[in-house]
Design an enzyme around this catalytic site. Structure first.
Site, PDB file in Angstrom:
ATOM      1  N   GLU A  79      42.572  50.331  41.755  1.00  0.00           N
ATOM      2  CA  GLU A  79      41.722  49.643  40.794  1.00  0.00           C
ATOM      3  C   GLU A  79      41.010  50.664  39.754  1.00  0.00           C
ATOM      4  OE1 GLU A  79      39.265  47.379  43.436  1.00  0.00           O
ATOM      5  OE2 GLU A  79      41.066  45.734  43.723  1.00  0.00           O
ATOM      6  N   CYS A  94      48.613  46.718  40.690  1.00  0.00           N
ATOM      7  CA  CYS A  94      48.951  46.438  41.902  1.00  0.00           C
ATOM      8  C   CYS A  94      49.946  47.266  42.792  1.00  0.00           C
ATOM      9  CB  CYS A  94      49.568  44.749  41.620  1.00  0.00           C
ATOM     10  SG  CYS A  94      48.541  43.793  40.940  1.00  0.00           S
ATOM     11  N   GLU A 150      52.722  46.651  44.201  1.00  0.00           N
ATOM     12  CA  GLU A 150      54.114  46.324  44.321  1.00  0.00           C
ATOM     13  C   GLU A 150      54.538  47.033  42.677  1.00  0.00           C
ATOM     14  OE1 GLU A 150      51.880  44.111  44.525  1.00  0.00           O
ATOM     15  OE2 GLU A 150      52.780  42.316  45.337  1.00  0.00           O
ATOM     16  N   CYS A 193      51.724  38.834  42.710  1.00  0.00           N
ATOM     17  CA  CYS A 193      51.101  38.104  41.770  1.00  0.00           C
ATOM     18  C   CYS A 193      52.163  37.903  40.542  1.00  0.00           C
ATOM     19  CB  CYS A 193      49.707  38.809  41.097  1.00  0.00           C
ATOM     20  SG  CYS A 193      50.286  40.309  39.941  1.00  0.00           S
ATOM     21  N   CYS A 249      53.473  40.947  38.828  1.00  0.00           N
ATOM     22  CA  CYS A 249      54.476  41.830  39.729  1.00  0.00           C
ATOM     23  C   CYS A 249      55.797  41.113  39.829  1.00  0.00           C
ATOM     24  CB  CYS A 249      53.746  42.091  41.066  1.00  0.00           C
ATOM     25  SG  CYS A 249      52.262  43.204  40.919  1.00  0.00           S
TER      26      CYS A 249
HETATM   27  N1  THU Z   1      46.972  42.905  44.402  1.00  0.00           N
HETATM   28  C1  THU Z   1      48.087  43.649  44.671  1.00  0.00           C
HETATM   29  O1  THU Z   1      48.166  44.823  44.835  1.00  0.00           O
HETATM   30  N2  THU Z   1      49.332  42.831  44.501  1.00  0.00           N
HETATM   31  C2  THU Z   1      49.205  41.755  44.243  1.00  0.00           C
HETATM   32  O2  THU Z   1      50.543  41.177  43.886  1.00  0.00           O
HETATM   33  C3  THU Z   1      48.161  40.899  43.837  1.00  0.00           C
HETATM   34  C4  THU Z   1      46.937  41.593  43.780  1.00  0.00           C
HETATM   35  C5  THU Z   1      45.770  43.727  44.145  1.00  0.00           C
HETATM   36  C6  THU Z   1      45.078  44.088  42.751  1.00  0.00           C
HETATM   37  C7  THU Z   1      43.783  44.214  43.102  1.00  0.00           C
HETATM   38  O3  THU Z   1      43.273  45.490  43.233  1.00  0.00           O
HETATM   39  C8  THU Z   1      43.489  43.430  44.443  1.00  0.00           C
HETATM   40  O4  THU Z   1      44.634  43.129  45.057  1.00  0.00           O
HETATM   41  C9  THU Z   1      42.578  42.073  44.252  1.00  0.00           C
HETATM   42  O5  THU Z   1      43.132  41.248  43.421  1.00  0.00           O
END
Ligand code: THU
Length: 138
Positions: free
Chosen positions: A49, A58, A60, A96, A99
């Site tokens: 983040e 993210c 992935e 998401c 990704c």
């Molecule tokens: N996040 C992921 O790592 N992968 C996803 O496919 C969806 C969201 C993370 C991003 C962020 O740091 C946290 O989850 C909350 O959205």
């Protein structure tokens, strides 16, 4: 559910890398492991983040970037055999949209996505079930 030992090993590594996530804002830790066709090594990623929020990566996308970076320059485009995603949620957390779009560049018809939490693997989908119509220019 009885998952294959190979997938369970990838799940275990995704759980481990999840614990290295940098998620001070959402506190939502995510880990991912990616297996490429014809490559034994598993590529791992966690969410990273950022104070800007928008610059957050993210798990992935971190994992697929690592996989591409480790490919030899002469090898053909990497193809994803399967992706494992682990989050701290009772219900399965699919990748998401961003990704899915990024992964779509490297999937094939049978690519699978395994979803789990820190206790167990919960569910699997084919990539195409999660994203039947990815954007592609060709
Ligand atoms: N996040 C992921 O790592 N992968 C996803 O496919 C969806 C969201 C993370 C991003 C962020 O740091 C946290 O989850 C909350 O959205």
């Amino acid at each position: 559910m009885n998952w294959e030992p190979e997938v369970m090993q990838a799940y275990k590594l995704a759980c481990e890398v999840r614990m290295r996530a940098y998620a001070p804002y959402s506190k939502f830790l995510v880990g991912s492991a990616i297996k490429l066709v014809g490559v034994d090594e598993l590529f791992l990623g966690c969410n990273v983040e950022n104070a800007s929020f928008g610059a957050t990566l993210c798990a992935e996308r971190t994992a697929i970037s690592s996989a591409v970076a480790k490919q030899s320059a002469t090898s053909s485009k990497p193809k994803i055999d399967y992706v494992v995603v682990v989050a701290n949620s009772d219900k399965p957390t699919p990748p998401c949209g961003l990704c899915l779009q990024m992964l779509s560049e490297f999937v094939h018809k049978e690519t699978k996505v395994y979803l789990g939490n820190s206790t167990t693997l919960l569910k699997s989908y084919t990539f195409l079930e999660l994203m039947p119509y990815p954007f592609d220019t060709f």
